[in-house]
Structure formats: structure tokens, C-alpha cells
Design an enzyme around this catalytic site. Structure first.
Site, mmCIF file in Angstrom:
data_model
loop_
_atom_site.group_PDB
_atom_site.id
_atom_site.type_symbol
_atom_site.label_atom_id
_atom_site.label_comp_id
_atom_site.label_asym_id
_atom_site.label_seq_id
_atom_site.Cartn_x
_atom_site.Cartn_y
_atom_site.Cartn_z
ATOM 1 N N ASN A 125 -16.464 -13.093 13.511
ATOM 2 C CA ASN A 125 -17.464 -12.090 13.463
ATOM 3 C C ASN A 125 -17.906 -11.936 15.052
ATOM 4 O O ASN A 125 -18.419 -10.842 14.681
ATOM 5 C CB ASN A 125 -18.173 -12.477 12.432
ATOM 6 C CG ASN A 125 -18.615 -12.348 10.093
ATOM 7 O OD1 ASN A 125 -16.958 -11.975 11.311
ATOM 8 N ND2 ASN A 125 -18.626 -12.783 9.933
ATOM 9 N N THR A 170 -23.095 37.509 26.638
ATOM 10 C CA THR A 170 -23.744 37.362 25.763
ATOM 11 C C THR A 170 -23.231 37.430 24.548
ATOM 12 O O THR A 170 -23.324 39.131 24.557
ATOM 13 C CB THR A 170 -25.842 37.035 25.936
ATOM 14 O OG1 THR A 170 -25.381 38.914 25.589
ATOM 15 C CG2 THR A 170 -25.997 37.013 27.089
ATOM 16 N N HIS A 171 -23.756 37.087 23.077
ATOM 17 C CA HIS A 171 -23.094 37.556 21.902
ATOM 18 C C HIS A 171 -21.395 38.214 22.112
ATOM 19 O O HIS A 171 -20.395 39.155 21.430
ATOM 20 C CB HIS A 171 -23.929 38.861 21.394
ATOM 21 C CG HIS A 171 -25.092 38.416 21.485
ATOM 22 N ND1 HIS A 171 -26.082 38.143 19.989
ATOM 23 C CD2 HIS A 171 -26.047 38.709 22.277
ATOM 24 C CE1 HIS A 171 -27.162 37.516 20.566
ATOM 25 N NE2 HIS A 171 -27.118 38.145 21.425
ATOM 26 N N SER A 298 7.170 31.190 22.546
ATOM 27 C CA SER A 298 6.897 30.846 20.977
ATOM 28 C C SER A 298 8.487 31.090 20.440
ATOM 29 O O SER A 298 9.406 31.395 21.398
ATOM 30 C CB SER A 298 6.587 32.623 20.581
ATOM 31 O OG SER A 298 6.902 33.128 19.685
ATOM 32 N N LYS A 304 5.897 35.987 24.549
ATOM 33 C CA LYS A 304 4.348 35.212 24.308
ATOM 34 C C LYS A 304 4.710 34.068 25.237
ATOM 35 O O LYS A 304 5.780 32.802 26.166
ATOM 36 C CB LYS A 304 4.797 34.476 22.714
ATOM 37 C CG LYS A 304 4.209 35.518 22.414
ATOM 38 C CD LYS A 304 2.683 36.228 22.146
ATOM 39 C CE LYS A 304 1.936 35.518 22.012
ATOM 40 N NZ LYS A 304 1.482 34.881 20.495
ATOM 41 N N GLU A 311 -5.797 25.695 23.479
ATOM 42 C CA GLU A 311 -5.897 25.427 21.803
ATOM 43 C C GLU A 311 -6.137 23.728 21.573
ATOM 44 O O GLU A 311 -7.032 23.768 20.927
ATOM 45 C CB GLU A 311 -4.783 26.408 21.581
ATOM 46 C CG GLU A 311 -4.968 26.965 22.035
ATOM 47 C CD GLU A 311 -3.851 28.502 21.256
ATOM 48 O OE1 GLU A 311 -2.976 28.332 19.702
ATOM 49 O OE2 GLU A 311 -3.209 29.184 22.495
ATOM 50 N N TYR A 338 -21.701 -9.350 8.467
ATOM 51 C CA TYR A 338 -20.133 -8.500 8.913
ATOM 52 C C TYR A 338 -19.674 -8.158 7.116
ATOM 53 O O TYR A 338 -20.386 -9.052 6.367
ATOM 54 C CB TYR A 338 -19.342 -9.765 9.166
ATOM 55 C CG TYR A 338 -18.040 -8.771 9.995
ATOM 56 C CD1 TYR A 338 -17.861 -8.489 10.556
ATOM 57 C CD2 TYR A 338 -16.981 -9.659 8.292
ATOM 58 C CE1 TYR A 338 -16.564 -7.518 10.452
ATOM 59 C CE2 TYR A 338 -16.105 -9.178 8.919
ATOM 60 C CZ TYR A 338 -15.818 -7.993 9.551
ATOM 61 O OH TYR A 338 -14.453 -7.921 10.272
ATOM 62 N N LYS A 346 -12.542 -0.006 13.417
ATOM 63 C CA LYS A 346 -11.635 0.649 15.594
ATOM 64 C C LYS A 346 -10.397 1.535 15.548
ATOM 65 O O LYS A 346 -10.111 2.611 16.560
ATOM 66 C CB LYS A 346 -10.961 -1.033 15.925
ATOM 67 C CG LYS A 346 -11.627 -2.075 15.941
ATOM 68 C CD LYS A 346 -11.036 -3.232 15.818
ATOM 69 C CE LYS A 346 -11.170 -4.252 15.260
ATOM 70 N NZ LYS A 346 -12.964 -4.030 13.988
#
Ligand code: ARG
Length: 481
Positions: A125, A170-171, A298, A304, A311, A338, A346
Site C-alpha cells: 500500500n 467572436t461568435h 481520403s 482531400k 482532429e 486502501y 493507474k
């Protein structure tokens, strides 16, 4: 059954018995229980820390008179030998020995009789707690180095394109012009705060729990400070730092959660940067180009070229956030102290550390292989509507209250729209004056982008001098390492 054949009556127990449950149990765990409860498949990577912790513990046991010099030497050499075999890939991990701690200790004891004394005053432990703290301390240092590298890549990309201006949004609507470098430096600031959070969490990771035993310390004369010093759990003045409550020492996982929380925020920052890059590389924006090596194609559409690194970095933030939630949920109902549930910590921790490190490194490499399409940026930044606020400020400088100026410029924009979107910088002085008499001949100067950028002099603003000052500041401070 993995261990049903072992002999319990033998006078010399088998090594695996020495470190597990000899005496108390009449059989080993069922095979599916062993498979369910093993952690060696993922905690093997703590082997360096486990060996280091054991050598420190043994060194202390010798000064406490529990080991003699020859026993310590045998234990140290045995552990070092095992370490080099693991490093060389020549060590066989045994799932029936559950975890990294028992695997190493059992093998040591098989080779060195004194190995049977190593676990004196220690439990798995406090052992696992010290191993993970040692591991995480190094991991934080390595991650910090990678984050510095990413900051450098951002500053360099900004410096290589110091004159490039883009619309700020903005937006996701065009708002006001900013230097491209100013946009990138926003991320440098975020990463700086991330570094601060990791450094802060490192302080609380850097405390030694050894000596907490299973829950209640030990009756033996252990020297906790000595072990802490040997493992470099020390403050800035070199004073050892040891946990102050044995029950907390074996069950505290706050330091892991802090790391995972800081990582989740770092991942969110990387995700936002990725999103910007994905937008910028699209035909709609066309502000940047990413080198082929950092994109993919692609399988169907030949034209592409996809920003997959960005991403995936955006996507992986999901698992890093998920890991934090998993850890918080893991802890929330646990009674002291414990509980085996804690073994679940982990994989979440390792996955978080591995994921953010790779994302930081790949993002930096992608930025090093990104170029700016200056013409496209200039075309977008030339939109005079971006200076509508500057036009209001122009009226304010002539004494008009801002609320009124805002209203007047709104009427100017309305006039532009009613006239087939006539660009603001092509509206004549007479037309301006027809909207409001405050406008004078100098109104054209508002739409000079260069002058507009020079007028932004506030600290932290995207002004010409200020952005240069910030780039210089970061370049200098990042050169220090
Ligand atoms: N593999 C265990 C873990 O990761 C080590 C500690 C086991 N302690 C115990 N009492 N079973 O948590």
C-alpha cells in the site's frame, strides 16, 4: 488453478509464497480471479521506481540495524541485476504474481535469501503510493519540457509571420483585426498557466509516503526522513518531505487527480487550438497550409487533404477528460483507507500522461510544418467592417458619447448594406456627413489598417509595437529553457 499445486507444508516456502499469502490460504486464487485482479499487465512500467524505492528502503533498513551490510549489498545488487534484465527485455513477468511489486520481490528472493527481509516495515500500500509519486514526478518534468517546446513552436510560427494580420472572431463572426501572432500568443499564455498548475501539483506529489505501512505505520525503528532524502522527496532547502498521516499516506490519490485535472485543461486548450487550425486550413478560411506529412488523404476523394493530427488531438481531449471523471468517481465512495479499487487508478493516470504528451508533441511538430497563406490572411483582414469599432472610437475622440457613436456607426453599416454592401472605406465624406455631422475629412484615416494596428498600444492588445514586444519577451524567456 494457478497455485493449487503448491505445497503449503514445505519448510522452505516458494518465492511466490514468500511475497504473497503463505500460511493463511489453503489454495491460490481461481484462475479467473487471478486474471481479474492482476495489474502487472499495466503496472510493470513502474519497475524503475519500484526498484529505486526498494533500494532506498533497504538502505534505511540497514542503518536501522534490520539488515546487515552484506544483506544490503546482496539486495541492492540483486535489484540492480533485475533492473538491467527488465531494461534489456530479458525479464519474465508472471501474472500469477499479480503486480510489479510482487514480481520483482519474488524474483529477488529467489536469487537472494536476504530478499525475504526487504518487505520489513513496508506494505504494497505504501509501496505503490511511493512508486506512482516517483513516476509522476518525472512525468510532470518531461511533460513540462514538451509544453515549453509547444510554446516555442507557437512563438516561432508567430515570429515567422510577424506582419500577418487576420480577423479576430467572436461568435465565429469577424470582429476586429489582430496579428496572427497575437492569436497564437493567446495559446502561449494558456500553456503558461498549464505549466503553473503542473508545477503546483508537483509540490503535493513530491512527498514520501513510505513508512505508512499498510495503514498504521510500523513498530520498527524506521527512518522515514532518510528514505525521503534518498528518493529526493525534499523541499527547495533539501529538507525531507514525508506524509503526516499513515492512513492518508496509503489512500491519498489527490496528486493523481490534480495531474489529471491539469491535463484535462491542457487537453481542452490543445483542442481549442486544433479547432482553430482546422478552421484555418479549410478552403473557407484558407489562412494556413499544413505540410503533407502532418495530414492524411481520403480513401475515396482524391482531392482531400485532412488535418487529422489536429482532429485527433481535439478528439483525444475527450478521453483525457473522461479519465479525470473516472478517477473522481473511483474515489468518491471509498471508505478509509486502501481498497483494491485503487488499483484502477493507474491505467487512467498512464493513459492521461501518454495522451497529453503525444498530443503536445504532435501539435508542436505540426506547427513547425505549417505555413501561412499571407495573401488569404491579408484579403480577410482588409474587410473594412473589422474597423467599425475604430470608427466609433474616432467619433468618441471628437467628443461624442460612446453609446451615441455606436448608434451612428450602426447607421453607417446600415447605409452600406442598403447600398449593395458598399465597403465602409468607399463611403464618401459627404455620405458620412449626411449620417452624422461629426464626421470630417479625416474619416478615411480610420480605414488605414497599418495605422489602426499602430493605434493599439495597450498592454495585451494586438497593436504593432505590443505584439512585437510580446514576441520578444516570449522568445527571450523560452530561450532560457
Ligand atoms: N497492485 C496494487 C495496486 O495497484 C498494489 C497494492 C496492493 N495492495 C493490496 N493490499 N492488495 O493498488
Amino acid at each position: 488453478m494457478a497455485r493449487s499445486q503448491r505445497s503449503n507444508s514445505s519448510s522452505t516456502p516458494a518465492p511466490s509464497d514468500i511475497v504473497s499469502r503463505s500460511g493463511r490460504f489453503s489454495s491460490g486464487p481461481a484462475a479467473d480471479v487471478a486474471a481479474f485482479s492482476e495489474s502487472i499487465s499495466f503496472d510493470w512500467r513502474l519497475w524503475r521506481q519500484d526498484i529505486r524505492g526498494s533500494i532506498a528502503h533497504a538502505t534505511m533498513l540497514q542503518s536501522a540495524g534490520i539488515l546487515n551490510a552484506a544483506e544490503l549489498k546482496a539486495i541492492r545488487e540483486g535489484l540492480e541485476q533485475i533492473g538491467s534484465e527488465i531494461e534489456a527485455g530479458r525479464f519474465t513477468w508472471k501474472p500469477e504474481l499479480e503486480d510489479v511489486h510482487m514480481n520483482i520481490e519474488a524474483e529477488l528472493t529467489r536469487r537472494v535469501p536476504a530478499g525475504a527481509k526487504l518487505h520489513t516495515g513496508r506494505s504494497r500500500n505504501d509501496q505503490v503510493a511511493v512508486d506512482v509519486r516517483l513516476w509522476l514526478r518525472d512525468e510532470i518534468d518531461a511533460l513540462a519540457g514538451e509544453i515549453r517546446g509547444l510554446q516555442r513552436s507557437l512563438v516561432q510560427l508567430g515570429s515567422r509571420n510577424a506582419a500577418v494580420i487576420i480577423p479576430g472572431y467572436t461568435h465565429l463572426q469577424r470582429a476586429q483585426p489582430v496579428y496572427f501572432a497575437h492569436h497564437l500568443l493567446a495559446y502561449v499564455e494558456m500553456l503558461e498557466r498549464d505549466l503553473g498548475r503542473f508545477a503546483d501539483g508537483r509540490e503535493r506529489t513530491n512527498v514520501c509516503p513510505l513508512g505508512s505501512g499498510a495503514i498504521a505505520g510500523s513498530t520498527l525503528p524506521l527512518d522515514r526522513e532518510r528514505v525521503a532524502r534518498l528518493l529526493e522527496f525534499v523541499d527547495a532547502k533539501g529538507k525531507p518531505r514525508v506524509t503526516q498521516n499513515s492512513m492518508d499516506g496509503v489512500s491519498d490519490r489527490d496528486f493523481m487527480i490534480e495531474f489529471c485535472a491539469s491535463s484535462a485543461l491542457l487537453a481542452v486548450h490543445l483542442s481549442r487550438l486544433s479547432e482553430d487550425l482546422i478552421l484555418w486550413v479549410s478552403s473557407e478560411f484558407g489562412f494556413i497550409r499544413i505540410a503533407d506529412a502532418y495530414t492524411t488523404g481520403s480513401s475515396l476523394m482524391p482531392q482531400k487533404k485532412n488535418p487529422d493530427v489536429a482532429e485527433l488531438t481535439r478528439g483525444k481531449s475527450g478521453r483525457v477528460i473522461g479519465n479525470l471523471m473516472a478517477l473522481l468517481t473511483l474515489l468518491k465512495g471509498l471508505p478509509m483507507t486502501y481498497n483494491r479499487d485503487l488499483q484502477e487508478d493507474k491505467e487512467r493516470l498512464f493513459d492521461t500522461a501518454d495522451t497529453v504528451r503525444r498530443c503536445v508533441r504532435l501539435t508542436a511538430a505540426m506547427l513547425d510544418n505549417t505555413s501561412v497563406r499571407a495573401e488569404a490572411c491579408a484579403a480577410a483582414a482588409a474587410d473594412p467592417l473589422l474597423l467599425a469599432t475604430d470608427l466609433a472610437d474616432y467619433l468618441v475622440r471628437k467628443g461624442m458619447p460612446f453609446r451615441k457613436a455606436h448608434h451612428v456607426v450602426g447607421a453607417v453599416v446600415g447605409f452600406s448594406e442598403a447600398n449593395n454592401n458598399k465597403p465602409l472605406n468607399q463611403i464618401s465624406v459627404a455620405e458620412f456627413q449626411a449620417i452624422d455631422g461629426t464626421f470630417t475629412d479625416d474619416v478615411a484615416s480610420v480605414f488605414d489598417l497599418k495605422q489602426a494596428m499602430a493605434r493599439r498600444t495597450l498592454t495585451g492588445s494586438p497593436g504593432t509595437r505590443e505584439v512585437k514586444r510580446q514576441l520578444d519577451r516570449w522568445t527571450r524567456s523560452l530561450a532560457k529553457g
